[in-house]
Enzyme design. Structure first.
Site, PDB file in Angstrom:
ATOM      1  N   GLY A  29     -33.098  31.104  -1.585  1.00 56.39           N
ATOM      2  CA  GLY A  29     -31.680  30.416  -1.777  1.00 56.39           C
ATOM      3  C   GLY A  29     -30.573  31.435  -1.782  1.00 56.39           C
ATOM      4  O   GLY A  29     -30.974  32.686  -1.640  1.00 56.39           O
ATOM      5  N   SER A  30     -29.548  30.800  -1.660  1.00 55.99           N
ATOM      6  CA  SER A  30     -28.243  31.759  -1.608  1.00 55.99           C
ATOM      7  C   SER A  30     -28.247  32.435  -2.825  1.00 55.99           C
ATOM      8  O   SER A  30     -27.193  33.434  -2.723  1.00 55.99           O
ATOM      9  CB  SER A  30     -27.011  30.832  -1.033  1.00 55.99           C
ATOM     10  OG  SER A  30     -27.001  29.870  -2.161  1.00 55.99           O
ATOM     11  N   ASP A  80     -35.397  32.589 -10.013  1.00 53.65           N
ATOM     12  CA  ASP A  80     -35.148  31.561  -8.757  1.00 53.65           C
ATOM     13  C   ASP A  80     -33.750  30.871  -9.171  1.00 53.65           C
ATOM     14  O   ASP A  80     -33.196  30.610 -10.355  1.00 53.65           O
ATOM     15  CB  ASP A  80     -36.339  30.465  -8.861  1.00 53.65           C
ATOM     16  CG  ASP A  80     -36.469  30.049  -7.206  1.00 53.65           C
ATOM     17  OD1 ASP A  80     -35.533  30.240  -6.363  1.00 53.65           O
ATOM     18  OD2 ASP A  80     -37.431  29.264  -7.007  1.00 53.65           O
ATOM     19  N   ASP A  83     -30.997  23.435  -8.008  1.00 47.04           N
ATOM     20  CA  ASP A  83     -30.240  22.508  -7.430  1.00 47.04           C
ATOM     21  C   ASP A  83     -29.275  21.733  -8.410  1.00 47.04           C
ATOM     22  O   ASP A  83     -28.075  21.465  -8.206  1.00 47.04           O
ATOM     23  CB  ASP A  83     -31.028  21.500  -6.327  1.00 47.04           C
ATOM     24  CG  ASP A  83     -31.524  22.171  -5.433  1.00 47.04           C
ATOM     25  OD1 ASP A  83     -31.035  23.059  -4.830  1.00 47.04           O
ATOM     26  OD2 ASP A  83     -32.626  21.799  -4.988  1.00 47.04           O
ATOM     27  N   LYS A  93     -35.309  21.135  -8.189  1.00 43.37           N
ATOM     28  CA  LYS A  93     -35.317  22.363  -7.046  1.00 43.37           C
ATOM     29  C   LYS A  93     -35.768  21.992  -5.913  1.00 43.37           C
ATOM     30  O   LYS A  93     -36.078  20.819  -5.774  1.00 43.37           O
ATOM     31  CB  LYS A  93     -36.210  23.179  -7.720  1.00 43.37           C
ATOM     32  CG  LYS A  93     -35.680  24.161  -9.033  1.00 43.37           C
ATOM     33  CD  LYS A  93     -36.525  25.317  -9.321  1.00 43.37           C
ATOM     34  CE  LYS A  93     -36.995  26.287  -8.259  1.00 43.37           C
ATOM     35  NZ  LYS A  93     -35.768  26.776  -7.419  1.00 43.37           N
ATOM     36  N   GLY A  95     -34.176  22.370  -2.931  1.00 42.15           N
ATOM     37  CA  GLY A  95     -33.056  22.298  -1.713  1.00 42.15           C
ATOM     38  C   GLY A  95     -33.058  23.207  -0.719  1.00 42.15           C
ATOM     39  O   GLY A  95     -32.820  23.025   0.510  1.00 42.15           O
ATOM     40  N   GLY A  96     -33.947  24.543  -1.036  1.00 39.73           N
ATOM     41  CA  GLY A  96     -34.053  25.428   0.241  1.00 39.73           C
ATOM     42  C   GLY A  96     -35.398  25.125   0.508  1.00 39.73           C
ATOM     43  O   GLY A  96     -35.824  26.295   1.504  1.00 39.73           O
ATOM     44  N   GLU A 102     -42.653  27.662  -4.861  1.00 41.81           N
ATOM     45  CA  GLU A 102     -41.993  27.978  -5.962  1.00 41.81           C
ATOM     46  C   GLU A 102     -42.368  27.300  -7.084  1.00 41.81           C
ATOM     47  O   GLU A 102     -42.366  27.962  -8.220  1.00 41.81           O
ATOM     48  CB  GLU A 102     -40.447  27.696  -5.669  1.00 41.81           C
ATOM     49  CG  GLU A 102     -39.918  26.131  -5.686  1.00 41.81           C
ATOM     50  CD  GLU A 102     -38.562  25.684  -5.311  1.00 41.81           C
ATOM     51  OE1 GLU A 102     -37.865  26.895  -4.621  1.00 41.81           O
ATOM     52  OE2 GLU A 102     -38.168  24.666  -5.337  1.00 41.81           O
TER      53      GLU A 102
HETATM   54  C1  A5P Z   1     -35.358  26.675  -3.040  1.00 44.30           C
HETATM   55  O1  A5P Z   1     -36.406  25.517  -2.420  1.00 44.30           O
HETATM   56  C2  A5P Z   1     -34.652  26.097  -4.115  1.00 44.30           C
HETATM   57  O2  A5P Z   1     -35.113  25.266  -5.192  1.00 44.30           O
HETATM   58  C3  A5P Z   1     -33.534  26.836  -4.244  1.00 44.30           C
HETATM   59  O3  A5P Z   1     -33.834  27.509  -5.419  1.00 44.30           O
HETATM   60  C4  A5P Z   1     -32.228  25.973  -4.656  1.00 44.30           C
HETATM   61  O4  A5P Z   1     -32.112  24.805  -3.792  1.00 44.30           O
HETATM   62  C5  A5P Z   1     -30.940  26.806  -5.199  1.00 44.30           C
HETATM   63  O5  A5P Z   1     -30.317  27.261  -4.001  1.00 44.30           O
HETATM   64  P1  A5P Z   1     -29.000  27.959  -3.996  1.00 44.30           P
HETATM   65  O6  A5P Z   1     -29.097  29.121  -4.684  1.00 44.30           O
HETATM   66  O7  A5P Z   1     -28.754  28.354  -2.530  1.00 44.30           O
HETATM   67  O8  A5P Z   1     -27.953  27.230  -4.534  1.00 44.30           O
END
Ligand code: A5P
Length: 166
Positions: A29-30, A80, A83, A93, A95-96, A102
């Site tokens: 993720g970002s 990690d 969300d 979690k 969203g990525g 994970e």
């Molecule tokens: C990955 O599948 C997700 O669980 C991410 O860890 C989560 O979406 C957070 O992502 P960001 O750091 O981009 O908000």
């Protein structure tokens, strides 16, 4: 402080918790995007596994030693993003789109560190809840969620759904 700066501060603080010789699970993720250079910059002798090909590629580019998950049976720490973060510590979690990996890497970690910006804490977890639809058992999964509002965004899952429906 901007949201991006918050992510960076959280990621850099987490990178400081990693020590020589550790096995480290790398999320996706970002926010994790800020973790990778912070971790690589510490030049530690660590073994990593990644929750996504995206993280694996980025980490390797930065010189981190990334191994296949099959080669690591436990992690000293997994770091990690999330969300949503509830007051009692439950997370949403996925969203990525790193769902299955994970969860496996988090479950194999002695310590799970969540890095997030100030938009992530919530009073109570709420929709949307990202789901991963595996082609294995897809018809049964769809039956369980068919009455709910589901947005299918992944083409592989759509293809698999069509295959199952035929
Ligand atoms: C990955 O599948 C997700 O669980 C991410 O860890 C989560 O979406 C957070 O992502 P960001 O750091 O981009 O908000």
């Amino acid at each position: 402080m901007s949201i991006e700066q918050e992510k960076q501060v959280a990621a850099e603080a987490a990178a400081e918790l990693v020590e020589h010789g550790m096995t480290v699970g790398l999320g996706t993720g970002s926010t994790v995007a800020f973790l990778l250079p912070a971790l690589a910059g510490r030049s530690l002798d660590i073994r990593c596994a990644a929750t996504s090909p995206r993280t694996e590629h980025a980490a390797r580019e930065l010189g981190l030693k990334v191994e296949a998950l099959q080669d690591i049976d436990r992690f000293d720490v997994t770091i990690d993003g999330a969300d949503q973060i509830a007051p009692d510590g439950w997370l949403i979690k996925g969203g990525g789109a790193a769902h299955t990996r994970e969860k496996i890497i988090a479950a194999a970690a002695d310590r799970f560190i969540v890095i997030a910006d100030s938009t992530k804490p919530v009073k109570a977890l709420h929709s949307p809840v990202p789901l991963e639809l595996l082609s294995y058992g897809l018809r049964a999964t769809m039956r369980r969620i068919v009455h709910r509002s589901v947005v299918i965004r992944d083409h592989a899952a759509v293809r698999a759904e069509r295959d199952v429906a035929q």
